[in-house]
Design a protein around this motif. Structure first.
Motif, PDB file in Angstrom:
ATOM      1  N   PHE A  77       0.803  -1.145   0.003  1.00 37.99           N
ATOM      2  CA  PHE A  77       0.134   0.077  -0.138  1.00 37.99           C
ATOM      3  C   PHE A  77       0.864   1.172   0.052  1.00 37.99           C
ATOM      4  CE2 PHE A  77      -2.045   3.190   2.663  1.00 37.99           C
ATOM      5  CZ  PHE A  77      -2.917   3.723   1.618  1.00 37.99           C
ATOM      6  N   LEU A  78       1.837   1.363   0.900  1.00 29.83           N
ATOM      7  CA  LEU A  78       2.780   2.404   0.903  1.00 29.83           C
ATOM      8  C   LEU A  78       3.451   2.748  -0.539  1.00 29.83           C
ATOM      9  CD1 LEU A  78       4.401   2.308   4.460  1.00 29.83           C
ATOM     10  CD2 LEU A  78       2.401   3.523   3.900  1.00 29.83           C
ATOM     11  N   SER A  80       2.292   1.757  -3.157  1.00 32.59           N
ATOM     12  CA  SER A  80       1.419   2.385  -4.416  1.00 32.59           C
ATOM     13  C   SER A  80       1.152   3.664  -4.220  1.00 32.59           C
ATOM     14  CB  SER A  80      -0.033   1.629  -4.061  1.00 32.59           C
ATOM     15  OG  SER A  80      -0.645   2.022  -3.182  1.00 32.59           O
ATOM     16  N   LEU A  81       1.396   4.161  -3.206  1.00 33.18           N
ATOM     17  CA  LEU A  81       1.235   5.811  -3.019  1.00 33.18           C
ATOM     18  C   LEU A  81       2.279   6.698  -3.458  1.00 33.18           C
ATOM     19  CD1 LEU A  81      -0.764   6.117   0.369  1.00 33.18           C
ATOM     20  CD2 LEU A  81      -1.784   5.770  -1.956  1.00 33.18           C
ATOM     21  N   ASP A  82       3.494   5.760  -3.615  1.00 39.52           N
ATOM     22  CA  ASP A  82       4.483   6.612  -4.041  1.00 39.52           C
ATOM     23  C   ASP A  82       4.614   6.820  -5.555  1.00 39.52           C
ATOM     24  OD1 ASP A  82       5.744   7.189  -1.870  1.00 39.52           O
ATOM     25  OD2 ASP A  82       7.071   5.581  -1.450  1.00 39.52           O
ATOM     26  N   ARG A  83       3.765   5.857  -6.184  1.00 46.75           N
ATOM     27  CA  ARG A  83       3.905   6.310  -7.711  1.00 46.75           C
ATOM     28  C   ARG A  83       3.888   7.663  -8.155  1.00 46.75           C
ATOM     29  NH1 ARG A  83      -1.028   2.912  -8.012  1.00 46.75           N
ATOM     30  NH2 ARG A  83      -2.863   4.382  -8.010  1.00 46.75           N
ATOM     31  N   ARG A 100      -7.812  25.249 -20.969  1.00 41.35           N
ATOM     32  CA  ARG A 100      -8.720  26.067 -20.349  1.00 41.35           C
ATOM     33  C   ARG A 100      -8.947  27.471 -21.579  1.00 41.35           C
ATOM     34  NH1 ARG A 100      -6.964  27.084 -14.099  1.00 41.35           N
ATOM     35  NH2 ARG A 100      -8.058  25.358 -13.383  1.00 41.35           N
ATOM     36  N   ARG A 108     -16.821  22.493 -16.318  1.00 42.93           N
ATOM     37  CA  ARG A 108     -15.854  21.641 -15.525  1.00 42.93           C
ATOM     38  C   ARG A 108     -16.673  20.547 -14.999  1.00 42.93           C
ATOM     39  NH1 ARG A 108     -12.108  24.649 -12.398  1.00 42.93           N
ATOM     40  NH2 ARG A 108     -14.071  25.568 -11.606  1.00 42.93           N
ATOM     41  N   THR A 109     -16.351  19.332 -15.416  1.00 42.62           N
ATOM     42  CA  THR A 109     -17.532  18.331 -14.993  1.00 42.62           C
ATOM     43  C   THR A 109     -16.919  17.084 -13.935  1.00 42.62           C
ATOM     44  OG1 THR A 109     -16.628  16.676 -16.654  1.00 42.62           O
ATOM     45  CG2 THR A 109     -18.711  18.447 -17.212  1.00 42.62           C
ATOM     46  N   THR A 110     -15.905  16.578 -14.137  1.00 44.43           N
ATOM     47  CA  THR A 110     -15.428  15.692 -13.336  1.00 44.43           C
ATOM     48  C   THR A 110     -14.398  15.799 -12.328  1.00 44.43           C
ATOM     49  OG1 THR A 110     -13.860  14.557 -15.138  1.00 44.43           O
ATOM     50  CG2 THR A 110     -16.062  13.832 -15.047  1.00 44.43           C
ATOM     51  N   GLN A 111     -13.352  15.991 -12.869  1.00 44.89           N
ATOM     52  CA  GLN A 111     -12.167  16.202 -11.754  1.00 44.89           C
ATOM     53  C   GLN A 111     -11.118  17.302 -12.183  1.00 44.89           C
ATOM     54  OE1 GLN A 111      -9.805  12.625 -11.325  1.00 44.89           O
ATOM     55  NE2 GLN A 111      -8.910  13.016 -13.256  1.00 44.89           N
ATOM     56  N   THR A 112     -10.439  17.700 -11.263  1.00 43.66           N
ATOM     57  CA  THR A 112      -9.232  18.754 -11.493  1.00 43.66           C
ATOM     58  C   THR A 112      -8.181  18.257 -12.111  1.00 43.66           C
ATOM     59  OG1 THR A 112      -9.864  19.392  -9.161  1.00 43.66           O
ATOM     60  CG2 THR A 112      -7.558  20.249 -10.280  1.00 43.66           C
ATOM     61  N   ALA A 113      -7.376  17.069 -11.825  1.00 44.06           N
ATOM     62  CA  ALA A 113      -6.523  16.896 -12.719  1.00 44.06           C
ATOM     63  C   ALA A 113      -6.577  16.395 -14.178  1.00 44.06           C
ATOM     64  CB  ALA A 113      -5.536  15.699 -12.051  1.00 44.06           C
ATOM     65  N   GLN A 115      -5.777  14.455 -16.184  1.00 43.89           N
ATOM     66  CA  GLN A 115      -5.199  13.295 -16.724  1.00 43.89           C
ATOM     67  C   GLN A 115      -6.352  12.947 -17.993  1.00 43.89           C
ATOM     68  OE1 GLN A 115      -4.925  13.961 -13.963  1.00 43.89           O
ATOM     69  NE2 GLN A 115      -3.702  12.439 -12.766  1.00 43.89           N
TER      70      GLN A 115
END
Lengths: 119, 119
Positions: A77-78, A80-83, A100, A108-113, A115
């Motif tokens: 788990f730890l 996985s957070l490092d990726r 933008r 703006r609909t789903t999310q910030t980042a 990706q």
DNA sequence: AAAAAAGGTAACTCAACGGTTACCAATGGG
DNA sequence: CCCATTGGTAACCGTTGAGTTACCTTTTTT
């Protein structure tokens, strides 16, 4: 109780730390901590169910020892957070600015980042 | 609530995993999980108090992002459990046998592992 | 200006945790 | 053989945690 919940308790962490120095009996572990022996016994039961410790029966004594392998899930788990994001942050910022500018009318609909926009 | 207790909850771990992919809003996080938005909000509060996430206010939106540095204590704890005994197990076994042979009359008092006898 | 969207908080309920004391079985030493 | 030692379990109790619904403020949109 899984390993995550098992190590959430400070006393259980102390028990694990102690057992990292070598196996020990229940009375010894109880003597080193400010709680009753039954409480220690139940903490050891929790740790056993989580696979974090294992016991050897030697006559009337029970010797508990550490099983570090059971921490695998926690380590995973730890890790996985490092990726890190595949694209550098600065590049994302530049792309976001461009998106933008060119699609200012879209809500703006789903999310910030950004990706999703990349995909 | 410290980081250990914070990551003990499966839902909070999922939130952290999600935030590892990039920042997100509360409504987005709530949409991805089968619990109400207030529940998500409180989980995020717990994670914030543990230092595991941080929020940026952008108008009426609040963007949460991961702060992996707050996992330092957890990593340190895991590392501390990894320390191997300074003396190889086989050597300890041999020594224990010898100690038992030469001091059979003495009552076993404190603990199992023979580190104390070494010191 | 009014409505919708975003998000935090309060009040409540229920289950789980952790501590204690009391009690039990099993083993080992005098 | 007796009794002290070791250790697990049950019953009980107070606290905490996590979920819900209801409500509020703030900001954006139309």
């Amino acid at each position: 109780m899984d390993a995550f919940a098992a190590i959430a308790d400070p006393l259980r962490r102390e028990l694990l730390t102690r057992l990292a120095d070598g196996p020990a009996r229940v009375v010894d572990l109880a003597a080193e901590h400010p709680v009753s022996r039954p409480a220690i016994s139940r903490h050891l039961k929790v740790l056993t169910e989580a696979g974090l410790v294992e016991a050897d029966d030697l006559g009337r004594e029970r010797h508990y020892r550490l099983r570090p392998a059971a921490l695998h899930d926690v380590r995973t788990f730890l890790a996985s957070l490092d990726r890190r994001p595949l694209i550098a942050e600065s590049a994302l910022d530049a792309l976001e600015t461009e998106v933008r500018r060119t699609s200012r009318e879209r809500r703006r609909t789903t999310q910030t980042a950004p990706q999703e926009e990349i995909a």
